[in-house]
Design a protein around this motif. Structure first.
Motif, PDB file in Angstrom:
ATOM      1  N   LYS B  57       2.920 -10.724   1.233  1.00  0.00           N
ATOM      2  CA  LYS B  57       1.731  -9.990   0.784  1.00  0.00           C
ATOM      3  C   LYS B  57       0.490 -10.667   1.364  1.00  0.00           C
ATOM      4  O   LYS B  57       0.354 -11.886   1.280  1.00  0.00           O
ATOM      5  N   LEU B  69      -7.956  -3.328  10.366  1.00  0.00           N
ATOM      6  CA  LEU B  69      -6.637  -2.712  10.120  1.00  0.00           C
ATOM      7  C   LEU B  69      -6.468  -1.420  10.904  1.00  0.00           C
ATOM      8  O   LEU B  69      -5.369  -1.099  11.356  1.00  0.00           O
ATOM      9  N   LEU B  73      -2.956  -1.296  12.708  1.00  0.00           N
ATOM     10  CA  LEU B  73      -1.928  -0.383  12.209  1.00  0.00           C
ATOM     11  C   LEU B  73      -1.949   0.919  13.004  1.00  0.00           C
ATOM     12  O   LEU B  73      -3.016   1.403  13.386  1.00  0.00           O
ATOM     13  N   VAL B  77      -5.830   3.935   8.875  1.00  0.00           N
ATOM     14  CA  VAL B  77      -6.097   3.430   7.537  1.00  0.00           C
ATOM     15  C   VAL B  77      -7.446   3.930   7.014  1.00  0.00           C
ATOM     16  O   VAL B  77      -7.725   3.858   5.824  1.00  0.00           O
ATOM     17  N   THR B  88       2.946   2.386   6.241  1.00  0.00           N
ATOM     18  CA  THR B  88       2.329   2.220   7.548  1.00  0.00           C
ATOM     19  C   THR B  88       3.221   1.409   8.484  1.00  0.00           C
ATOM     20  O   THR B  88       4.238   0.848   8.062  1.00  0.00           O
ATOM     21  N   VAL B 103       0.198  -0.491   2.874  1.00  0.00           N
ATOM     22  CA  VAL B 103      -1.150  -1.029   2.750  1.00  0.00           C
ATOM     23  C   VAL B 103      -1.819  -0.377   1.537  1.00  0.00           C
ATOM     24  O   VAL B 103      -1.752   0.833   1.360  1.00  0.00           O
ATOM     25  N   ARG B 105      -5.317   0.088  -0.533  1.00  0.00           N
ATOM     26  CA  ARG B 105      -6.763  -0.090  -0.397  1.00  0.00           C
ATOM     27  C   ARG B 105      -7.369  -0.252  -1.788  1.00  0.00           C
ATOM     28  O   ARG B 105      -7.309   0.662  -2.614  1.00  0.00           O
ATOM     29  N   PHE B 111      -8.124  -4.887   1.188  1.00  0.00           N
ATOM     30  CA  PHE B 111      -6.807  -4.270   1.331  1.00  0.00           C
ATOM     31  C   PHE B 111      -5.724  -5.295   1.025  1.00  0.00           C
ATOM     32  O   PHE B 111      -5.919  -6.495   1.250  1.00  0.00           O
ATOM     33  N   LEU B 113      -1.725  -5.837   2.248  1.00  0.00           N
ATOM     34  CA  LEU B 113      -0.666  -5.340   3.121  1.00  0.00           C
ATOM     35  C   LEU B 113       0.627  -6.060   2.753  1.00  0.00           C
ATOM     36  O   LEU B 113       0.657  -7.283   2.624  1.00  0.00           O
TER      37      LEU B 113
END
Ligand SMILES: Cc1cc2nc3c(=O)[nH]c(=O)nc-3n(C[C@H](O)[C@H](O)[C@H](O)COP(=O)(O)OP(=O)(O)OC[C@H]3O[C@@H](n4cnc5c(N)ncnc54)[C@H](O)[C@@H]3O)c2cc1C
Lengths: 538, 399
Positions: B57, B69, B73, B77, B88, B103, B105, B111, B113
């Motif tokens: 995490k 991000l 990604l 995002v 994602t 992810v 938010r 964020f 992830l």
């Protein structure tokens, strides 16, 4: 085709086929006929379909499987051919079987083989590998018998090329079997469950637990010849390729018949509820329709009776239009129901003292039949026209694995009870109903101290109630006893085991036809094949 | 020495099997009960809980967190609003998949992830001059997945906010005294939630969940049941359905998002405002139609399955345990057209099912492929139909 919904008035006066009775066999039959393109009406007397396989909220928040409660024998091909998964088919396999003993000990079998062997060894070291051998031997017999289950029985008395081919198939099928397997089959089909089990096991609890499958629904004790056949029959089910596995359907067996009804309707079947067929209309020896209780006449080229043989031959048509032999055979066809149910709404799970606060033992069947002697003594009462004072009970707390069955933390407990003979000597079931309920509850209390305090509601279902509500004659749960002379090419009568009747266009597809009772659908499916074949010939 | 998750003291009491595997350096239950299948039934009929704590995490925070991000990604995002989460992926510059994750938010510039493998170094290397910090908080939290049709009712008893959570929504709330995040996410394809809880509060939260859930039939489930549910749900698993491009030796072991059936994630790929790692290669793949594979579901023809086994004198097996090897797929002429990466018997669907990679010209829904099985030590082929993923998709999942 668009999905239909059940109605209380037929949309038309004319159908290709009318099925009498919306039990699971009637629904299966109707679905196959509709799938083949026929316009089909199912006429059901009650306000819901399912017959003996229904779920009802008899007490607020508690769903009762009033009659049948578990699923095993359903033919797997029906699941696929009728697309049942799309309509919600969901068997929840039972992870365990629990068999309390009178001395407070128990046998608890679960999903792990080695653990089970250790548990059996607690009762008898000898019986551990006996269990493996027994299961393997019975599975081989099942493999031999299963193709017979899934085919129309040969007509032994026929001489047509088809009949001769069927008989030749049977001879070669049995002829190809290893001698041991064929012999085991005959031992089971003709002998007693006790003799068969004695050949493997020594422990009372194990034998009592196993022998229970040899008496279900049938007026035999485990020591009676013929109980072997019942034992074999109940081993022939499967789930996910596991022989003999049992499951609770999501929402009970009524959940299952609702799935079937949706599937049938998706094929275009029309379901007419709260409408009793008074009789089948015949003209020149041919069925041409039915007349309902209110006098409405509906016509159809094909009429299928999905009720039991007594009603099919002696009530829905005039016995005078049938061959005398057949009428005699049906008159002596044995029903003599001997099973009952007592269903409970419980405030919590029963407590089994030896297991403390554990409740996981209730995720499958709880079998109160701690020895063959216990079962046989329970049978003794029935032989002389009374219900067992210490009955055999097959209990199912479905809410343990299916939270839809009861409010959170509460439970439903379905108890299948034997023996409860339809004909009581010197009394009747309306008089005995609650006393019988008390007898069952007292038995439960003796195994689960404090049980009575948990009871919020109790529903006693006697053989008379089964007859009155479902229409099964004398309350026989299988629409006719599982006796060798009433099975296979003799079910329901010699010469009439291929779902036809002496009346052209009139067919039978209830549990009184081959293979027989249980929620299996085979009679309904096999009959549809015969009907469609006949229609193609016409 | 193997580590244990913050839930472990209670979970070890619940395990009746003593069967644990090692997942990302932690003990993780294979099954609590003798039969994983019954844990699986728990997920599909009532509810079950699973310890997902070993996931990595990362907090990704700062003024430029979104921009960062959006460039790392492959899925945009920027379309993820605060209070929402996205499944994602991230790719290498050749457009091959590196990994997948979720992810969450929390706010405009905050964020979290999650990922199956460590990614801190990779992420930090890509920060450049942006105002972003990436912090590994893997050990600070426990993650408890509560999955199944009754999960909403159970969690709503602990925290009423949960009842209104939309699919892939999340909210900061409390369970008892503990501040947690509950998200409507999971790996079972069912209605389900995950609770992110500070490690110190993990046990009381677990106990509260057990107490609230027991009347509804809540039970723990282990990896084996999870891995059954995820195949039905069409959820891809790293090192099974794909491998990380970074560690693959050849392109045979690499796969692009398009090839993995994740083309839908690339919505907006033509937006020049959002350069991201792999974008150029992926656009070229899409424009040129150069994808080598399509990822599809397969459903075995039950009659054909029964036929091959019965003819061999065997009882047709219907085993819910996923195969741990690939099964080859053939066309009618016996030519190889792909392979199943996951395969099992699905009790809910009553069919043998799989997740497979086939040549794009064999990917049409409803077309037939031949699946190789070994029967009596000989190769046999059974018919299977190509189907859309996920194969099991109950309304309650998103309703
Ligand atoms: C108490 C009990 C417990 C059982 N437990 C199990 C179990 O756990 N597992 C299992 O597999 N099997 C069990 N069985 C057996 C199984 O339920 C039955 O064999 C099976 O459901 C019978 O199905 P059927 O369709 O042949 O007939 P039925 O279910 O009897 O259906 C016949 C239908 O016809 C209707 N009907 C009757 N007459 C007319 C008429 N004149 N006009 C219109 N409709 C009419 C009835 O209302 C009924 O709905 C049990 C049965 C009972 C009674």
């Amino acid at each position: 085709m668009s999905q239909t919904t059940p109605t209380r008035a037929a949309k038309s006066r004319e159908y290709d086929a009318i099925v009498i009775g919306g039990g699971h066999n009637g629904l299966v039959n109707a679905a196959y006929l509709a799938k083949a393109g026929l316009s089909v009406l199912v006429v059901e007397r009650r306000h819901l379909v399912g017959g003996a396989a229904i779920t009802e909220e008899l007490y607020p928040g508690f769903q009762f499987t009033t009659f049948s409660y578990a699923l095993s024998l359903l033919r797997p091909d029906i699941i696929h051919e009728l697309d049942l998964v799309r309509h919600g088919f969901m068997p929840i396999l039972m992870p365990s079987s629990f068999a309390p003993m009178e001395n407070g000990d128990y046998l608890l079998l679960g999903p792990d083989r080695d653990e089970n062997l250790k548990e059996i060894m607690r009762h008898s070291a000898h019986d551990a590998d006996a269990m493996d051998r027994y299961e393997h031997d019975v599975e081989r017999v099942c493999q031999l018998v299963k193709p017979l289950f899934d085919r129309v029985p040969p007509n032994l008395f026929g001489k047509s090329p088809e009949d001769l081919a069927d008989i030749a198939w049977l001879r070669s099928h049995l002829g190809d079997a290893p001698p041991k397997v064929l012999h085991d089959a005959v031992r089971m089909l003709t002998g007693s469950a006790a003799d068969f089990l004695d050949d493997y096991f020594e422990s009372d609890i194990l034998k009592g637990y196993m022998a229970s499958s040899g008496i279900i629904g049938t007026k035999v004790g485990p020591m009676s010849q013929g109980s072997g056949l019942v034992l074999l029959y109940h081993s022939l089910g499967e789930h996910d390729g596991q022989f003999g596995a049992w499951a609770f359907h999501k929402g009970g067996n009524g959940g299952f018949t609702q799935v079937l009804a949706r599937a049938a309707q998706a094929f275009g079947v029309e379901i007419l509820l709260e409408s009793e067929v008074d009789h089948v209309v015949t003209r020149d020896g041919r069925a041409v329709g039915v007349v309902l209780g209110d006098g409405t006449e509906l016509s159809a080229r094909t009429v299928v009776s999905a009720v039991d043989p007594r009603r099919t031959f002696l009530e829905l048509v005039e016995p005078r239009e049938l061959p005398t032999d057949l009428v005699e055979n049906i008159n002596r066809f044995r029903f003599q129901g001997t099973s009952a149910k007592v269903n409970f709404a419980l405030d919590g799970a029963p407590r089994y003292p030896a297991l403390g606060d554990r409740t996981d033992q209730y995720r499958g069947f709880t079998n109160i039949g701690p020895s063959m002697e216990y079962l046989e003594r329970a049978f003794d009462d029935a032989k002389y026209g009374w219900y067992s004072q210490r009955p055999y009970l097959d209990c199912a707390v479905q809410s343990m694995v299916d939270p839809d069955m009861a409010p959170p933390g509460k439970h439903v407990m379905s108890c299948f009870v034997q023996y409860a003979p339809y004909h009581l000597r010197g009394s009747d079931w309306d008089t005995e109903r609650e006393k019988f309920g008390d007898t069952v509850q007292a038995t439960l209390e003796s195994f689960f101290p404090g049980f009575g305090d948990l009871v919020l509601h109790r529903e006693v279902v006697t053989p008379l109630d089964i007859e009155r509500v479902v229409g099964l004659s004398e309350g026989n749960i299988f629409a006719g006893e599982f006796f060798a002379p009433q099975m296979y090419f003799f079910r329901p009568a010699p010469g009439w085991s291929q779902y036809r009747t002496p009346i052209d266009g009139y067919y039978q597809c209830g549990s009184g036809t081959h293979p027989g009772g249980c929620v299996m659908g085979a009679p309904g499916k096999l009959a549809s094949g015969q009907i469609l074949a006949d229609l193609r010939k016409e | 020495m193997i580590r244990t998750t913050p839930f472990h003291p209670r979970l070890s009491e619940l395990s009746t099997t003593g069967l644990w595997s090692h997942w990302a350096g932690y003990l993780s239950a294979q099954k609590y009960d003798m039969s994983a299948k019954h844990e699986y039934f728990g997920i599909r009929n009532s509810a079950g809980f699973f310890d997902s704590s070993p996931l990595y995490k990362y907090w990704v925070r700062g003024r430029d967190a979104e921009r960062f991000l959006a460039g790392v990604l492959a899925r945009d995002v920027r379309t993820c609003r605060p209070g929402r989460a996205q499944y994602t992926i991230w790719c290498d510059d050749a457009g091959f998949l590196l990994e997948d994750g979720v992810v969450f938010r929390y706010s405009d510039n905050e964020f979290m992830l999650t990922a199956a493998e460590p990614n801190l170094g990779y992420l930090r290397d890509l920060v450049g001059r942006l105002d972003v910090e990436v912090v590994d908080v893997s050990q600070d939290y426990g993650v408890l997945a509560v999955q199944g049709p009754r999960s909403r009712e159970i969690l709503a008893r602990l925290s009423p906010d949960v009842a209104a959570l939309p699919y892939f929504g999340h909210t900061r709330t409390k369970v008892g005294a503990a501040a947690v995040t509950v998200s409507r996410t999971g790996f079972t394809g069912d209605l389900g939630y995950e609770i992110l809880v500070p490690a110190a509060d993990a046990l009381p939260v677990l106990d509260a969940v057990i107490e609230a859930g027991t009347p509804y039939g809540l039970r723990p489930f282990g990896e084996q049941a999870l891995l059954m549910a995820r195949i039905e749900a069409g959820l891809l698993l790293v090192d099974v359905d794909f491998s990380s491009s970074r560690y693959a030796w050849t392109d045979h072991d690499r796969v692009t998002p398009v090839e993995l059936g994740l083309r839908w994630m690339l919505r907006g790929i033509d937006d020049p405002e959002r350069p991201f790692v792999g974008r150029k290669a992926l656009r070229a793949e899409i424009a040129g139609g150069t994808s080598r594979w399509a990822t599809v579901g397969i459903v075995v023809d039950w009659q054909d399955w029964d036929r091959v086994w019965t003819q061999a004198g065997l009882v047709p097996p219907k085993d819910e345990t996923p195969l741990d090897y690939e099964s080859m797929l053939y066309d009618a002429e016996g030519g190889r057209v792909g392979y199943a990466t996951s395969f099992m018997y699905s009790p809910v669907l009553q069919r043998h099912i799989g997740i497979a990679r086939v040549r794009p010209d064999h990917g049409a829904v409803g077309s037939t492929v031949g699946l190789e099985v070994t029967v009596n030590h000989q190769y046999e082929t059974v018919a299977a139909q190509v189907a859309r993923l996920p194969l099991f998709n109950p309304e309650r999942k998103t309703a």
